[in-house]
Design a protein around this motif. Structure first.
Motif, PDB file in Angstrom:
ATOM      1  N   MET B 519       0.716  -1.209   0.095  1.00  0.00           N
ATOM      2  CA  MET B 519      -0.008   0.037  -0.093  1.00  0.00           C
ATOM      3  C   MET B 519       0.915   1.394   0.050  1.00  0.00           C
ATOM      4  O   MET B 519       0.673   2.247  -0.782  1.00  0.00           O
ATOM      5  N   VAL B 520       2.026   1.320   0.820  1.00  0.00           N
ATOM      6  CA  VAL B 520       2.729   2.378   0.892  1.00  0.00           C
ATOM      7  C   VAL B 520       3.425   2.604  -0.155  1.00  0.00           C
ATOM      8  O   VAL B 520       3.605   3.983  -1.064  1.00  0.00           O
ATOM      9  N   ALA B 521       3.898   1.698  -0.813  1.00  0.00           N
ATOM     10  CA  ALA B 521       4.620   1.667  -2.069  1.00  0.00           C
ATOM     11  C   ALA B 521       3.839   2.110  -3.325  1.00  0.00           C
ATOM     12  O   ALA B 521       4.083   2.901  -4.180  1.00  0.00           O
ATOM     13  N   ILE B 522       2.403   1.775  -3.421  1.00  0.00           N
ATOM     14  CA  ILE B 522       1.649   2.309  -4.635  1.00  0.00           C
ATOM     15  C   ILE B 522       1.261   3.617  -4.205  1.00  0.00           C
ATOM     16  O   ILE B 522       1.372   4.473  -5.117  1.00  0.00           O
ATOM     17  N   ILE B 523       1.004   4.067  -2.878  1.00  0.00           N
ATOM     18  CA  ILE B 523       0.531   5.326  -2.713  1.00  0.00           C
ATOM     19  C   ILE B 523       1.793   6.313  -3.245  1.00  0.00           C
ATOM     20  O   ILE B 523       1.797   7.558  -3.914  1.00  0.00           O
ATOM     21  N   SER B 527       1.988   9.160  -6.014  1.00  0.00           N
ATOM     22  CA  SER B 527       2.000  10.532  -5.962  1.00  0.00           C
ATOM     23  C   SER B 527       3.282  11.221  -6.374  1.00  0.00           C
ATOM     24  O   SER B 527       3.594  12.180  -6.813  1.00  0.00           O
ATOM     25  N   PHE B 528       4.525  10.213  -6.205  1.00  0.00           N
ATOM     26  CA  PHE B 528       5.893  10.844  -6.650  1.00  0.00           C
ATOM     27  C   PHE B 528       5.623  11.039  -8.405  1.00  0.00           C
ATOM     28  O   PHE B 528       6.140  11.915  -8.854  1.00  0.00           O
ATOM     29  N   ARG B 529       4.888  10.123  -8.896  1.00  0.00           N
ATOM     30  CA  ARG B 529       4.671  10.414 -10.413  1.00  0.00           C
ATOM     31  C   ARG B 529       4.261  11.675 -10.827  1.00  0.00           C
ATOM     32  O   ARG B 529       4.643  12.289 -11.514  1.00  0.00           O
ATOM     33  N   ARG B 530       2.939  11.873  -9.603  1.00  0.00           N
ATOM     34  CA  ARG B 530       2.189  13.005 -10.249  1.00  0.00           C
ATOM     35  C   ARG B 530       3.177  14.525  -9.711  1.00  0.00           C
ATOM     36  O   ARG B 530       3.026  15.497 -10.325  1.00  0.00           O
ATOM     37  N   THR B 531       4.204  14.092  -8.821  1.00  0.00           N
ATOM     38  CA  THR B 531       4.850  15.460  -8.324  1.00  0.00           C
ATOM     39  C   THR B 531       6.236  15.407  -9.288  1.00  0.00           C
ATOM     40  O   THR B 531       7.001  16.301  -9.081  1.00  0.00           O
ATOM     41  N   LYS B 532       6.176  14.470  -9.815  1.00  0.00           N
ATOM     42  CA  LYS B 532       7.527  14.279 -10.903  1.00  0.00           C
ATOM     43  C   LYS B 532       8.816  14.137 -10.007  1.00  0.00           C
ATOM     44  O   LYS B 532       9.813  14.912 -10.667  1.00  0.00           O
ATOM     45  N   ALA B 533       8.885  13.854  -8.697  1.00  0.00           N
ATOM     46  CA  ALA B 533       9.965  14.090  -7.994  1.00  0.00           C
ATOM     47  C   ALA B 533      11.052  13.088  -8.573  1.00  0.00           C
ATOM     48  O   ALA B 533      12.217  13.579  -8.790  1.00  0.00           O
ATOM     49  N   LEU B 534      10.686  11.996  -9.079  1.00  0.00           N
ATOM     50  CA  LEU B 534      11.708  11.119  -9.400  1.00  0.00           C
ATOM     51  C   LEU B 534      12.362  11.406 -10.801  1.00  0.00           C
ATOM     52  O   LEU B 534      13.742  11.251 -11.022  1.00  0.00           O
ATOM     53  N   GLU B 535      11.942  12.156 -11.550  1.00  0.00           N
ATOM     54  CA  GLU B 535      12.483  12.873 -12.644  1.00  0.00           C
ATOM     55  C   GLU B 535      13.595  13.903 -12.384  1.00  0.00           C
ATOM     56  O   GLU B 535      14.555  14.018 -13.259  1.00  0.00           O
ATOM     57  N   GLU B 536      13.902  14.350 -11.293  1.00  0.00           N
ATOM     58  CA  GLU B 536      14.793  15.315 -11.166  1.00  0.00           C
ATOM     59  C   GLU B 536      16.084  14.629 -10.765  1.00  0.00           C
ATOM     60  O   GLU B 536      17.063  14.916 -10.494  1.00  0.00           O
ATOM     61  N   LEU B 537      15.870  13.206 -10.497  1.00  0.00           N
ATOM     62  CA  LEU B 537      16.950  12.454 -10.072  1.00  0.00           C
ATOM     63  C   LEU B 537      18.148  12.166 -11.369  1.00  0.00           C
ATOM     64  O   LEU B 537      17.805  11.131 -11.935  1.00  0.00           O
ATOM     65  N   ASN B 538      19.118  12.950 -11.590  1.00  0.00           N
ATOM     66  CA  ASN B 538      19.796  12.683 -12.608  1.00  0.00           C
ATOM     67  C   ASN B 538      21.414  12.984 -12.160  1.00  0.00           C
ATOM     68  O   ASN B 538      21.671  13.432 -11.256  1.00  0.00           O
TER      69      ASN B 538
END
Lengths: 313, 538
Positions: B519-523, B527-538
């Motif tokens: 559950m925690v992983a899905i949530i 939500s990280f997808r929606r905030t695009k937080a992961l895309e800043e990891l370069n």
């Protein structure tokens, strides 16, 4: 700044219809009154919040100094002052507070040092080297963190039981065992904090050192780590605080009363009979919290920087 | 981000095609000290691994032994060969991560598919031995054996003289065998070569171990065993439960009931009674199926699940609202003592959480707590013992604990909002509220959204607060489970696995863990997808 004051004065747009630049330079009398009213409101909020924030802490300080030994007798703040509870705290073999305190300090410091070292090594490679799997590694660390160790506490318990059969010095009921379990989380958010900070250390410094014949290990230990002292302090403190607060794994792995940490020991002590143990617990709480609170405020500047570094991009 | 991470600079550090000669020349001469440290550390590690592999092999743990050795070989290769620099830096932390996080997660998954727990902790062989041992009773009218207890290398053994005057020797592991070279005093054997006979004081000291010993008469445990009630005589004890290896079943010799292995990890009689201890078996999805279908588990689990979401959701929303409100309030330069107020306001954040939670539990104590005593004139308001009030108390304390963090972050984020944006909005005639709502808040959200998700995930598993404040209570008496009104999932896991009351069920608790994780992983991922937080990891 006038902007905040105005905001506090009116939350409804219509109340202040003539809110345009001209009004800023020359305030109407009514507006000035409203602004000072707003400032007054801010003081009220600040004072009220401060009281709410500080009350439980004043209360526990007062209870720790009150010699009347029960939860009921500790109602009036600072009505009586005595150090009796502090003396009792170190005087009861059933509740070896001194041992808990030393245990917590040792476990916390070792974990903090290990976290800084392991996390720093990883952050250095992520920050200064480019290799295949780097992005994958960074994301994996973030994802693994979503499964907190306390969720795997059963597996950790069984694993440590097994390890104890081979290395009794590392198994259940040992501090070394607990520390290595905590170090499983060394590569985590803390690595990110250090990674971000290492990135701000100019790479030209490394380059210069390399030209002078420094190896990568020397660069890491004598340049990067030294220039990153503030973030290392923050990471160490955050790891220390997290360890001091950790209850679940410590309570499962440590069973011997003299081996326990403050969180486990004090909780079980107070859980036995809340009312009677209360003043002695209060004294313990004050002593236990003191180093953490002092460290926090000594490093506050850096901690706030560290927290907001993640927030402000 | 600074220049250090921009691609241009990176490529000069890493790829750096020019000047290969110099680079090799420099890195080819590591200092003597560094080499010594490396050799000594690797030597220590290898010594430990050798020892571990030896012990594991001795215990027939072949897979683990091979795994440990293979890991050690990989580590040695990485540190001894030149190059692979990133690996040299990543290995130390990764080893701990792999063992105590990744392996622990995988092993949790495995435990979730077993019936591991009280009554099912051991292997089937051990369970059979334990069952026979448990059912041993003295055979009526059986002859007495003269006994002395002897010892060799810390192991105790029985030296007995049987009714025919023969000396026999045996121990827990070693069934009785003739002791040819026994030394007799009268018609009683009193010593035997290679063993020391325990004297009276030694017998007293080892009383418990001696009383617990049962020496099998023959290799077949069903034949019975010798036990001693007093240390000077031994009697034949026979199992009332006979194990039939052919049928893989136990027969109760007194009643004739047959207990069969029906594949549930225990021997079960036709009427459904199970013999304890049972043993550990893989049960597949049974724990998960139970969690969702068995009424006695599903009901409380569902209540806990809803409350967990309410608790985490409210905490994030409320701490965010209060934190941002305070940040805006105290972000006024005209405010005197601003720094002092800030320090006081974040005080709860500096105080160790477990202590704060216990302190609040004392303050909210219905009979003696200062809240009732001082603020409610001694009324006995059941803050922590009424299901609804306990939930309210939890939410309040959670707010008290959590707002300083949001305050700190929001203060930083507010100060980084460019003044021009606010000015521009003002020029356009926006009211302060509109400026906050449409300019500041969206900018705050950009930087704070990932932290809100992290905060949700943290509070979803905020064990300390719940457990220290209410222990999950007040207890729900309508269910058979050890569950209370304020239990969140993680405290439920802890209680099911390590609770003082009720059986410890590692399997079911691990299944709950896996459910939480999913559950925690899905949530978080959504939500990280929606905030695009992961895309800043370069």
């Amino acid at each position: 700044m006038h902007t905040d004051a105005q905001m506090a004065t009116s939350n409804v747009p219509a109340v202040n219809p003539r809110n345009h630049p001209a009004a800023r330079t020359k305030m109407q009398p009514s507006q000035r009154r409203r602004t000072s009213l707003g400032l007054f409101g801010k003081y009220a909020v600040a004072v009220a919040t401060s009281l709410i924030a500080i009350f439980p802490i004043l209360y526990i300080l007062s209870a720790s100094l009150n010699p009347n030994g029960s939860l009921a007798g500790s109602a009036g703040l600072f009505s009586q002052l005595s150090l009796e509870n502090y003396l009792d705290l170190f005087d009861d073999p059933a509740q070896p507070f001194g041992a808990w305190f030393v245990n917590t300090l040792i476990i916390g410091l070792m974990t903090a040092a290990g976290t800084v070292l392991l996390g720093g090594l990883a952050a250095y490679s992520f920050s200064r080297m480019r290799f295949s799997g780097r992005r994958f590694g960074l994301i994996t660390i973030l994802l693994v963190q979503m499964f907190p160790q306390l969720l795997a506490v059963i597996a950790i318990f069984l694993l440590m039981k097994g390890i104890g059969d081979i290395f009794p010095a590392l198994g259940l009921n040992t501090h070394a065992g607990l520390i290595v379990v905590y170090l499983g989380g060394a590569l985590g958010v803390n690595t990110y904090l250090m990674y971000g900070f290492f990135n701000t250390v100019p790479a030209s410094i490394d380059e210069a050192a390399k030209l002078d014949g420094a190896g990568h290990a020397r660069i890491f230990f004598t340049i990067i780590l030294r220039l990153s002292a503030p973030v290392l302090a923050v990471v160490a403190l955050l790891a220390f605080i997290a360890t001091v607060n950790e209850f679940v794994i410590a309570s499962v792995l440590l069973t011997d009363p003299s081996k326990k940490t403050l969180a486990v020991g004090l909780y079980q002590f107070i859980a036995q009979e809340t009312s009677a143990n209360w003043p002695v617990f209060a004294a313990g709480a004050v002593i236990a919290a003191l180093p953490v609170v002092l460290l926090f405020f000594a490093l506050q500047k850096y901690i706030v920087g560290g927290l907001t570094a993640g927030a402000v991009k | 981000m600074t220049s250090a991470t921009t691609p241009e600079v990176d490529s000069t550090i890493v790829a750096r095609p020019p000047r290969p000669d110099r680079r090799r020349a420099l890195s080819a001469t590591p200092s003597v000290r560094a080499t010594m440290i490396k050799i000594v550390s690797l030597g220590l590690l290898d010594a430990l691994v050798f020892y571990a592999a030896f012990v594991l092999t001795f215990n027939s743990e072949w897979v683990l032994a091979v795994g440990v050795v293979a890991a050690a070989v990989v580590i040695n290769v990485i540190y001894l060969r030149r190059g692979w620099l990133p690996a040299k830096y990543l290995i130390p932390g990764t080893v701990f991560l792999l063992i105590f996080q990744v392996y622990a997660i995988v092993y949790s998954g495995y435990v979730a598919f077993t019936n591991y727990g009280d009554g099912h902790m051991i292997s089937k062989e051990s369970a059979i031995e334990a069952l026979i041992d448990k059912s041993l009773v003295r055979v009526p009218e059986s002859p007495a054996y003269g006994l002395v207890v002897v010892e060799r290398l810390g192991q105790l053994a029985f030296l007995v003289t049987d009714p025919e005057g023969e000396a026999l020797l045996g121990s827990d592991e070693q069934p009785l065998r003739p002791a040819d070279n026994a030394e007799f005093a009268g018609d009683r054997a009193i010593a035997v070569d290679g063993y020391t006979t325990l004297d009276f004081s030694e017998m007293i000291a080892d009383q418990k171990r001696i009383a617990a010993m049962s020496v099998p008469l023959t290799d077949d445990p069903n034949d019975g065993a010798l036990r001693t009630p007093d240390g000077s005589q031994a009697f034949v004890y026979a199992a009332t439960m006979q194990y039939d290896e052919e049928a893989d079943a136990f027969v109760d010799t007194a009643t004739g009931t047959v207990y069969e292995d029906t594949g549930e990890g225990a021997f079960v009689a036709p009427n459904g009674t199970e013999l304890r201890p049972g043993w550990k078996i893989d049960v597949g999805l049974q724990n998960f199926v139970d969690a969702f279908t068995e009424e006695s588990i599903r009901q409380p689990l569902l209540a806990v699940l809803i409350w967990t979401f309410v608790f985490a959701g409210f905490t994030v929303a409320a701490t965010f609202a209060v934190g941002v409100f305070l940040a805006v309030m105290l972000n006024d330069e005209r405010l005197r003592f601003r720094r002092t107020f800030r320090v006081l306001v974040i005080l709860p954040y500096a105080f160790p959480v477990f202590l704060s939670a216990i302190i609040w539990s004392g303050m909210l104590n219905p009979q003696f707590g200062i809240i009732n005593q001082v603020f409610f004139g001694g009324a006995a308001i059941p803050w922590l013992t009424d299901p609804v009030l306990a939930k309210l108390s939890i939410l309040t304390v959670s707010l008290w604990l959590g707002y300083p963090y949001m305050f700190l972050v929001a203060t930083g984020a507010l100060q980084s909002i460019p003044e021009e944006y606010v000015e521009a909005a003002k020029v356009d005639g926006a009211s302060p509220w509109a400026i906050f709502r449409h300019v500041k808040l969206p900018l705050l959200m950009v930087s704070m959204a990932p932290l809100l998700i992290a905060s949700f995930a943290f509070n979803f598993n905020n064990f300390n607060l719940i457990y220290m404040l209410t222990r999950g209570g007040p207890q729900d008496i309508n269910t058979g489970m050890n569950v209370g009104a304020t239990d969140i999932l993680i405290t439920l896991v802890y209680k099911v696995a390590f609770g003082e009351t009720g059986g410890r069920d590692f399997g079911l608790a691990s299944a709950f863990s896996i459910i939480i994780f999913v559950m925690v992983a899905i949530i978080s991922v959504v939500s990280f997808r929606r905030t695009k937080a992961l895309e800043e990891l370069n």
